[in-house]
Design a protein around this motif. Structure first.
Motif, PDB file in Angstrom:
ATOM      1  N   ALA A 817       0.836  -1.201   0.000  1.00 62.44           N
ATOM      2  CA  ALA A 817       0.000   0.000   0.000  1.00 62.44           C
ATOM      3  C   ALA A 817       0.872   1.253   0.000  1.00 62.44           C
ATOM      4  O   ALA A 817       0.566   2.237  -0.700  1.00 62.44           O
ATOM      5  CB  ALA A 817      -0.921  -0.013   1.220  1.00 62.44           C
ATOM      6  N   GLU A 818       1.954   1.243   0.782  1.00 61.85           N
ATOM      7  CA  GLU A 818       2.861   2.390   0.794  1.00 61.85           C
ATOM      8  C   GLU A 818       3.517   2.563  -0.573  1.00 61.85           C
ATOM      9  O   GLU A 818       3.675   3.685  -1.070  1.00 61.85           O
ATOM     10  CB  GLU A 818       3.931   2.199   1.868  1.00 61.85           C
ATOM     11  N   ALA A 819       3.914   1.448  -1.171  1.00 65.92           N
ATOM     12  CA  ALA A 819       4.552   1.518  -2.490  1.00 65.92           C
ATOM     13  C   ALA A 819       3.589   2.060  -3.531  1.00 65.92           C
ATOM     14  O   ALA A 819       3.952   2.893  -4.386  1.00 65.92           O
ATOM     15  CB  ALA A 819       5.044   0.129  -2.893  1.00 65.92           C
ATOM     16  N   GLU A 820       2.335   1.624  -3.448  1.00 65.09           N
ATOM     17  CA  GLU A 820       1.332   2.094  -4.419  1.00 65.09           C
ATOM     18  C   GLU A 820       1.072   3.582  -4.256  1.00 65.09           C
ATOM     19  O   GLU A 820       0.912   4.324  -5.232  1.00 65.09           O
ATOM     20  CB  GLU A 820       0.043   1.295  -4.251  1.00 65.09           C
ATOM     21  N   ARG A 821       1.031   4.041  -3.011  1.00 64.66           N
ATOM     22  CA  ARG A 821       0.846   5.478  -2.751  1.00 64.66           C
ATOM     23  C   ARG A 821       2.004   6.284  -3.341  1.00 64.66           C
ATOM     24  O   ARG A 821       1.797   7.330  -3.978  1.00 64.66           O
ATOM     25  CB  ARG A 821       0.746   5.704  -1.239  1.00 64.66           C
ATOM     26  N   SER A 822       3.226   5.795  -3.158  1.00 60.14           N
ATOM     27  CA  SER A 822       4.392   6.483  -3.715  1.00 60.14           C
ATOM     28  C   SER A 822       4.357   6.478  -5.237  1.00 60.14           C
ATOM     29  O   SER A 822       4.659   7.486  -5.888  1.00 60.14           O
ATOM     30  CB  SER A 822       5.679   5.822  -3.218  1.00 60.14           C
ATOM     31  N   LEU A 823       3.982   5.325  -5.797  1.00 61.28           N
ATOM     32  CA  LEU A 823       3.937   5.201  -7.256  1.00 61.28           C
ATOM     33  C   LEU A 823       2.962   6.220  -7.856  1.00 61.28           C
ATOM     34  O   LEU A 823       3.288   6.912  -8.827  1.00 61.28           O
ATOM     35  CB  LEU A 823       3.530   3.781  -7.635  1.00 61.28           C
ATOM     36  N   HIS A 824       1.787   6.339  -7.276  1.00 62.01           N
ATOM     37  CA  HIS A 824       0.781   7.257  -7.811  1.00 62.01           C
ATOM     38  C   HIS A 824       1.244   8.707  -7.716  1.00 62.01           C
ATOM     39  O   HIS A 824       0.981   9.521  -8.614  1.00 62.01           O
ATOM     40  CB  HIS A 824      -0.538   7.082  -7.052  1.00 62.01           C
ATOM     41  N   TYR A 825       1.931   9.044  -6.644  1.00 64.41           N
ATOM     42  CA  TYR A 825       2.407  10.415  -6.496  1.00 64.41           C
ATOM     43  C   TYR A 825       3.553  10.724  -7.461  1.00 64.41           C
ATOM     44  O   TYR A 825       3.643  11.833  -8.012  1.00 64.41           O
ATOM     45  CB  TYR A 825       2.869  10.645  -5.060  1.00 64.41           C
TER      46      TYR A 825
END
Length: 1000
Positions: A817-825
């Motif tokens: 979830a943290e990785a996905e949040r970073s990816l989207h940003y």
């Protein structure tokens, strides 16, 4: 005892419960005794295709342990199997016996005579360790096999090893003077030149009896023993033959020790071995001959050897392509190529006179021109480039085994040797055989002596065994046609044992049986090898029989890239995941370990720090991979990755990722550990410490307000110890302090020049809350270089995080979830060409590694391509257009650099050296170190503190102490800096701070 699922049941005395036998061993031996299923499973395999669970494992502490173990086993009528590095490729070191692992403690130099150029060693000493010990004396033991970093002298003696330079120095049997061994009845014997044996002694009696056996079949020996240098099958009964065209001793004297060389531990268990040494060549030059066709390389080898080279080694097109695919080998192999050759030969000349060696290299160029290939030689006169290329050649087997999918190159005919004049025809005809069975072989190794390693690509889970039998029969016919040797190297073991009668004839084979009975009447020394061996294709002994099954498992990472099928003739792969259940990808990645044991090395690199401090197979990349394979195939219990055996095997893995780069087959234990931690967390739950480690990015904003409290606790040791004990933290460690919040600071711009455009500085949790000075320095340096710096701080949200703390604590879903949040940003920045630059290696490199296996698809690949470590980015930009800034000398003139493990895994240490080199008058030295031992939370954990410090003491802390505080210490890793502080009391700083200081 429970045996592995596909191993045949043990018979006779060995079926008795192990308890009484094992308890006696534990009671009387000082060394380690293991009878658990996991340890036995780890010793059930070597680098061959076979797997047989041993009765138990003994690791003798000293020679008395070795004697006692043999006595106890003999009383119990249990077979014994002496084993060193476990790197045998034919199955010599697996068996239904008590394994004696001499590599941990029986590894000393016993005597050394520099004048006589001899050395006496124990069997467990590793070849590279011995040669490092000898180097200051200008000597070496020249049987330089490709597994020199992990193989033991005892194993080399058992196999009659050869090596790349046997054309010049001969085989093991030509370089052993004496051998002391314990015989099957417990007698300790010293074998040497027959004319020096005391008349009436046990050794003398054996010599007379063996001589009588040999003389009884002398005509058959002369008729059937191959007349090639590379032949290592059967027993060396021709040692008494004065007409032997390949005498084992220069003076032609029979030496009874040579009977035990190549005997695969079936005649005695080695205690000490006396070796003949050679002067270390001071000058070496290398010529790499490029050939447009493979046939030409084979055909012209016979002419090249007339120049008197020390080595002539082959690398074929397939091996070249595989090396080009490996990031560690690509830049090395590219320097050796002219266009797209189908094969290259590495031709080495060596001696004491450099002028003579350069002249020989020139002669090679002339010869190739005369043979119709002008301009085909790449000259490598310098030591550095030679060593790098030889390392690629030495990794040939592992490079070949790096093919993904169930089809793997299989060893069974790879060591056939033929006279050089027939080499081209032999290889051409054998290639036709491979094609007939819908496969191909990769050729490499010892062209100069007519022994080419070739492994047909077969799937042993399907029809591989049947094809293996038919190919072996056709290959043997070719060997006989060309009067070669079926066993030219690597011994007989299980895969070539049945061919011993075929090679030597029944009369000589009966003589071999007589020799075996003479030395070992009860047949307790490594039974089933050389005489009375099983069939090579008896699948009850296969590691991957047709009955092999992988248990159902749903991994957390996407392993579909490993779940591929390969066309054995074209090498083409099917799309990822189309070869079956995609959940098998994890198991296939684990099975990439071929047990060659490259992870046992000590001389260089990172891998494997836990093995370096323990010398324990359980804490070795190979041992862990075997444990994982057993678990994933249901051969341990039904708990899979959550099992206690997996937890124990991975306990000291520091996730350094050294294996990711240094293991030529690409075993990535750090990712396997993430899978195992996640699986165990699902079953067992999380500890308070796990939650504390994982949630650090969330509570860090609040923890920064508790700095005074932490300081106060550290000043009250009793209270501090209580807190640390409750959290299971090492009392010796200082608690981490959260001192700031860089991303919340009001940012100022130090330079107005933004001519180089925009860059995003990815500030991780550690550099945001713990060491904000690093982020400030990085921002200042990037702005001084002409960039407009933006930061990773989403409006109204908490700072971005790579998720690594969650991964390391078993909380995979939160990490993703943290990785996905970073990816989207970050993706909008990536899409407009903005580089993502990070400071902490383990965090930034997650974007180039773990992010690719979350299942994010093409976006993750694009992010990975845009992600740089701070120093990588600076080097790339400086190469594009040099910076105009002015860097000033520092107040110190020397810097010691320690590379973070993940920097090493991604070949990202050199950029740090490069940017430090921009600072005037600064001499930079790289500390040759493995893992620092801190490894995130590992070094803080109470149960791991001692191991953590031992890792640091391997080389890092001694190098810092030797500096006496004179040099600047540079380390980019947060954990590394903390370990250096705790272990030496000195401060190491990030390279960004060094550059900022140089800006003035």
């Amino acid at each position: 005892m429970t045996s592995l699922t596909h191993k045949p049941p043990r018979q006779g005395a060995n079926n008795a419960p192990a308890s009484e036998f094992s308890l006696r061993l534990e009671r009387e031996l000082a060394g380690r005794v293991h009878f658990d299923q996991a340890t036995r499973g780890r010793y059930a395999t070597d680098a061959s295709i076979y797997q047989i669970t041993p009765v138990g494992v003994v690791i003798p502490r000293h020679q008395e342990d070795l004697r006692l173990a043999l006595d106890i086993a003999r009383d119990a009528k249990v077979p014994v199997l002496a084993r060193g590095g476990g790197t045998s490729q034919c199955g010599q070191t697996v068996g239904d016996a008590l394994v004696l692992d001499t590599s941990r403690w029986l590894n000393q130099v016993v005597e050394f005579d520099v004048e006589a150029q001899t050395v006496v060693v124990e069997p467990g000493i590793v070849l590279d360790h011995l040669n490092a010990w000898l180097k200051p004396h200008g000597l070496w033991f020249p049987v330089d096999v490709s597994t020199s970093a992990q193989c033991t002298i005892g194993g080399m003696a058992g196999n009659n090893s050869c090596g790349s330079r046997s054309i010049y120095y001969g085989n093991m049997v030509h370089n052993v003077l004496e051998l002391e061994a314990i015989l099957a009845d417990g007698v300790e014997a010293r074998f040497g030149f027959v004319d020096r044996l005391a008349e009436g002694s046990r050794e003398w009696q054996l010599a007379q009896q063996v001589r009588a056996i040999a003389e009884g079949v002398a005509p058959e020996i002369r008729a059937h023993y191959p007349k090639v240098l590379r032949r290592v099958g059967g027993y060396n009964l021709d040692l008494f033959d004065c007409q032997n065209p390949l005498p084992y001793d220069a003076a032609g004297r029979p030496n009874l020790a040579h009977l035990l060389i190549g005997s695969e531990g079936t005649l005695g268990v080695s205690q000490r071995i006396t070796l003949k040494l050679s002067p270390l060549p001071e000058q070496k030059v290398l010529g790499v001959v490029n050939f447009p066709t493979f046939y030409q390389a084979m055909d012209l080898t016979q002419h090249i050897v007339t120049l008197g080279p020390m080595a002539v080694e082959l690398v074929d097109r397939t091996m070249i392509e595989l090396a080009l695919d490996n990031p560690a080998f690509r830049p090395v192999i590219e320097k050796a190529l002219i266009g797209r050759p189908e094969a290259i030969l590495l031709v080495e000349f060596a001696g004491q006179d450099r002028t003579a060696q350069l002249a020989a290299l020139a002669e090679l160029n002339t010869l190739m021109a005369d043979l119709g290939l002008p301009g085909s030689v790449v000259d490598m006169p310098e030591a550095g480039e030679q060593k790098a290329l030889w390392n690629v050649r030495k990794a040939g087997l592992n490079i070949m085994m790096s093919m993904k999918g169930d089809g793997k190159p299989v060893s069974f005919i790879e060591d056939c040797a033929v006279p050089l004049e027939h080499l081209a025809e032999y290889t051409a005809k054998l290639t036709e055989v491979f094609n007939h069975y819908g496969t191909e072989g990769t050729w490499y190794a010892h062209a100069g002596v007519g022994t080419l390693h070739v492994r047909p690509i077969l799937d042993m889970r399907r029809d591989g065994a049947a094809k293996m039998r038919e190919i072996a029969e056709k290959a043997s016919a070719l060997v006989r046609e060309y009067k070669g040797a079926y066993s030219g190297e690597h011994g007989d073991g299980l895969c070539r044992g049945e061919w011993v009668p075929w090679q030597f004839g029944e009369a000589v084979n009966d003589a071999f049986r007589q020799v075996k009975r003479l030395f070992d009447p009860a047949g307790l020394l490594n039974p089933g090898k050389i005489v009375d061996t099983p069939k090579m294709d008896d699948e009850r002994y296969f590691r991957f029989p047709t009955s092999y099954q992988r248990i159902p498992i749903t991994p957390v990472f996407d392993w579909s890239n490993w779940n591929v099928e390969r066309d054995p003739l074209t090498g083409a792969q099917t799309p990822p995941g189309s070869g079956g259940d995609v959940t098998h990808g994890l198991a296939m990645a684990v099975e990439m370990c071929n047990n060659n044991g490259h992870c046992r090395k000590f001389d260089a690199g990172t891998m494997c720090p836990s093995y370096r401090i323990t010398r324990d197979e359980q804490h070795l990349t190979r041992g862990r991979a075997n444990t994982l394979r057993l678990a994933l195939s249901g051969q341990l219990d039904d708990t899979g990755l959550a099992s206690d055996d997996i937890k124990a095997a991975l306990d000291l893995c520091v996730s350094c990722k050294g294996c990711r780069r240094e293991c030529p087959t690409g075993v990535d234990m750090a990712k396997f550990k993430i899978e195992a931690r996640a699986a165990r967390a699902r079953v067992k739950g999380l500890s308070l410490r796990d939650r504390m480690v994982g949630e650090m990015p969330r509570y860090a904003p609040f923890a920064r307000h508790l700095g005074a409290l932490v300081d106060g606790l550290e000043k009250l040791p009793p209270l501090s110890r209580v807190l640390k004990k409750a959290l299971k933290l090492a009392p010796e460690r200082s608690l981490p302090r959260f001192t700031g919040h860089f991303l919340a600071e009001r940012q100022s711009t130090s330079h107005q020049d933004t001519s180089r455009g925009e860059v995003l500085l990815f500030v991780d949790t550690f550099n945001n809350y713990m060491e904000a000075d690093n982020a400030r320095a990085a921002k200042r340096v990037l702005e001084a270089a002409g960039f407009r710096v933006v930061l990773n701080r989403p409006e109204g949200e908490r700072p971005l995080c790579c998720g690594r703390t969650y991964l390391s604590s078993g909380q995979f879903d939160k990490a993703r979830a943290e990785a996905e949040r970073s990816l989207h940003y970050l993706m909008p920045f990536v899409e407009r060409g903005v580089a993502i630059v990070g400071l902490e290696p383990s965090c930034l490199l997650s974007l180039r590694d773990e992010f690719l296996q979350y299942g994010f698809g093409e976006q993750a690949k694009r992010l990975a391509e845009s992600a740089y470590l701070f120093e990588e980015f600076l080097v790339a930009e400086h190469q594009r257009a040099p910076f105009t800034w002015q860097l000033n000398p520092l107040t110190v003139s020397r810097a010691l650099l320690h590379g973070h493990c993940h920097q090493k895994a991604f070949d990202a240490v050199k950029p740090v050296e490069t940017v430090l080199g921009w600072i005037p008058e600064l001499d930079v030295s790289l500390i040759d170190s493995s893992c620092c031992g801190m490894a995130g939370s590992f070094g803080y954990e109470a149960e791991h503190y001692d191991a953590s410090i031992q890792m640091a003491e391997l080389s890092l802390l001694p190098a810092i102490r030797a500096d006496n505080g004179q040099a600047l210490l540079v380390a980019d890793g947060t954990s590394c800096r903390h370990q250096i502080k705790d272990g030496s009391g000195r401060e190491a700083i990030h390279v960004a701070r060094v550059l900022a200081e140089a800006l003035g």
